[in-house]
Design an enzyme around this catalytic site. Structure first.
Site, PDB file in Angstrom:
ATOM      1  N   LYS A 272       0.859  -1.189   0.000  1.00  0.00           N
ATOM      2  CA  LYS A 272       0.000   0.000   0.000  1.00  0.00           C
ATOM      3  C   LYS A 272       0.887   1.228   0.000  1.00  0.00           C
ATOM      4  CE  LYS A 272      -4.423   1.070   0.295  1.00  0.00           C
ATOM      5  NZ  LYS A 272      -5.614   0.287  -0.093  1.00  0.00           N
TER       6      LYS A 272
ATOM      7  N   ASP B 171      -7.119   4.387  -4.370  1.00  0.00           N
ATOM      8  CA  ASP B 171      -7.735   4.232  -3.044  1.00  0.00           C
ATOM      9  C   ASP B 171      -8.341   5.609  -2.735  1.00  0.00           C
ATOM     10  OD1 ASP B 171      -7.851   2.210  -0.652  1.00  0.00           O
ATOM     11  OD2 ASP B 171      -7.318   4.094   0.298  1.00  0.00           O
TER      12      ASP B 171
END
Ligand code: NDP
Ligand code: 2IT
Length: 452
Positions: free
Chosen positions: A130, A170
């Site tokens: 991430k 995201d």
């Protein structure tokens, strides 16, 4: 070593806290997983001997870097960017990029940790990662966002690659940002590869990637309800958020005959007793993306709707709830309200939206409760299919991708049922099922590699 000599759960969590000071979100995510894994590995010596959980909870690496850019007034601005590469035991690191002022190393470490289990659950060969930056895209011009994305990629490009680490979107990162970052990667490397997913359809993107997370979270809800011979038809549904995940979840709920009562953003929630129909959802999509507006405007646009400033929607009586905004947006007292109002199922579109207190309450009540790492895996699953299409240099048809998404969500559901049973209980613990099924695949790959 005898099994009884292993550290116990509280000692393990103390160690995680000690090694990660000031990182509460990361500790929270590890604790939620460890609660189930300690039980599962109790009699499985190899996982202890090779310290598998301890190793998954220590990212392979955390890359942090400066991102300088110039705003439209000529001011030099400095942000911090990160990429957390948590684990690549079963495939290249894979996971989104988040732009939000609340982004910290702790937030990205929790997200990369969760992603490792989520990606394993999809059945596709993807490791967990991430990234992101403490950049606030709100109020920025397109050119400012472009300069920021280019500056970020000027550093990030050396750490990613189609077979190394494949970022995607995201919070705060959608089609516009992916376009700017892909353009800069291509410019620097002179390579056209599937280094990012969520790309535009003209340059290697996959059909239904945009819809996949929200649709998938609703498919997961449908699958859970079906185990009790129930359905979404006619149900009252409360949704938080009004971004990519929330609006596509609302769209699918409408398609399956449910009634969406709420949407929200960081300023509050809207309640529409008439239901947020597909037409109204389309208005929200355009308002939040093209006009970059606020959800409060919904109550001005549609008669009968109310805006509740500074509140979350969990007090609105409902049958089903889909938290689709951000982490820790649903706390213990919110879980109490949902349960008291007769909510029978919760499917998490967001990552870790429910805090530990809330998780324990849902588990104890025995309702159908799907954690984000299972319920929102549809997005990264279609990202995995985008990677396959890019590698083969072809594009699959929409019907094929829709079918694959439905199949993958069913597969994740069934894996949760397989591993989420408890002796003497008829209720599936989906949190336990997701944690154990995700862990087992990654752990067994790690055992095959020895100590690396
Ligand atoms: P978007 O940026 O499209 O939308 C985010 C939404 O959440 C907005 O409505 C935003 O409101 C709200 N929000 C963000 N931060 C907060 C906050 N601190 N408090 C209250 N509301 C907040 O993001 P996505 O829809 O893509 O992501 C939503 C969630 O889903 C995240 O948890 C993400 O990690 C998760 N997720 C996303 C996937 C994807 O494919 N996009 C895949 C799997 C999970 P505002 O506009 O006011 O900021
Ligand atoms: O949290 C997530 O799964 C995402 N933001 C999507 C990641 C991806 O690589 O598509």
């Amino acid at each position: 070593m005898a099994v009884s000599d292993h550290v116990d759960l509280p000692t393990f969590i103390e160690g995680v806290k000690r090694r990660n000071p000031g990182q509460p979100e990361f500790v929270q995510a590890v604790q939620e997983v460890a609660e189930d894994i300690f039980d599962f590995i109790q009699d499985k010596e190899e996982y202890h001997k090779y310290q598998i959980l301890r190793r998954i909870a220590e990212p392979d690496r955390v890359i942090s870097f400066r991102v300088c850019w110039e705003d439209d007034n000529g001011n030099i601005r400095v942000q911090r960017g990160w990429r957390v590469q948590n684990n690549n035991a079963i495939g290249p690191y894979k996971g989104g990029i988040r732009f939000h002022p609340s982004v910290t190393e702790s937030v990205l470490k929790f997200l990369a940790f969760e992603q490792t289990f989520k990606n394993a659950l999809t059945g596709l060969p993807m490791g967990g990662g991430k990234g992101g930056a403490n950049f606030n895209p709100k109020g920025k011009s397109d050119n400012e966002v472009m300069r920021f994305c280019q500056s970020l990629m000027t550093e990030l490009y050396r750490h990613v690659g189609a077979d190394v680490d494949v970022p995607a979107g995201d919070i705060g990162v959608g089609a516009r940002e992916i376009g700017y970052m892909f353009g800069q990667y291509k410019r620097i490397t002179n390579e056209f590869t599937g280094v990012l997913t969520g790309k535009g359809l003209e340059y290697g993107g996959s059909l239904i990637r945009t819809e996949a997370t929200g649709y998938g979270a609703v498919y997961f809800m449908k699958n859970m309800l079906e185990t009790q011979k129930n359905s979404i038809e006619g149900k009252k549904v409360v949704i938080s958020g009004s971004g990519n995940v929330a609006t596509h979840a609302a769209e699918k709920i409408n398609q399956l005959g449910g009634k969406v009562l709420t949407l929200s953003d960081s300023e509050g929630f809207v309640y529409d007793p008439e239901g947020i129909s597909e037409e109204k959802v389309n208005w929200v999509k355009a308002h939040k993306t093209k006009r970059r507006g606020r959800i409060s405007d919904y109550a001005k646009e549609f008669k009968g709707a109310e805006f509740h400033a500074g509140q979350t929607p969990w007090g609105v009586p409902c049958d089903l709830a889909l938290p689709c905004a951000t982490q820790n947006e649903l706390l213990g007292p919110d879980a109490d309200k949902l349960l008291a109002n007769g909510c029978i199922a919760v499917s998490e579109g967001a990552n870790m939206p429910t805090n530990l207190d809330g998780v324990h309450k849902f588990k104890a009540a025995g309702i159908l409760y799907a954690p984000g790492k299972a319920a929102n895996a549809g997005g990264v699953a279609v990202s995995g299919l985008e990677m396959s299409q890019n590698s083969a240099r072809i594009s699959w048809k929409e019907e094929e991708l829709q079918r694959l998404l439905v199949d993958i969500m069913q597969g994740i559901h069934d894996r949760c049922v397989e591993y989420g049973g408890r002796p003497g209980s008829k209720v599936t613990d989906y949190v336990r099922g997701a944690n154990i099924a995700g862990f087992k695949k990654v752990a067994d790959a790690m055992l095959a590699y020895g100590v690396v």
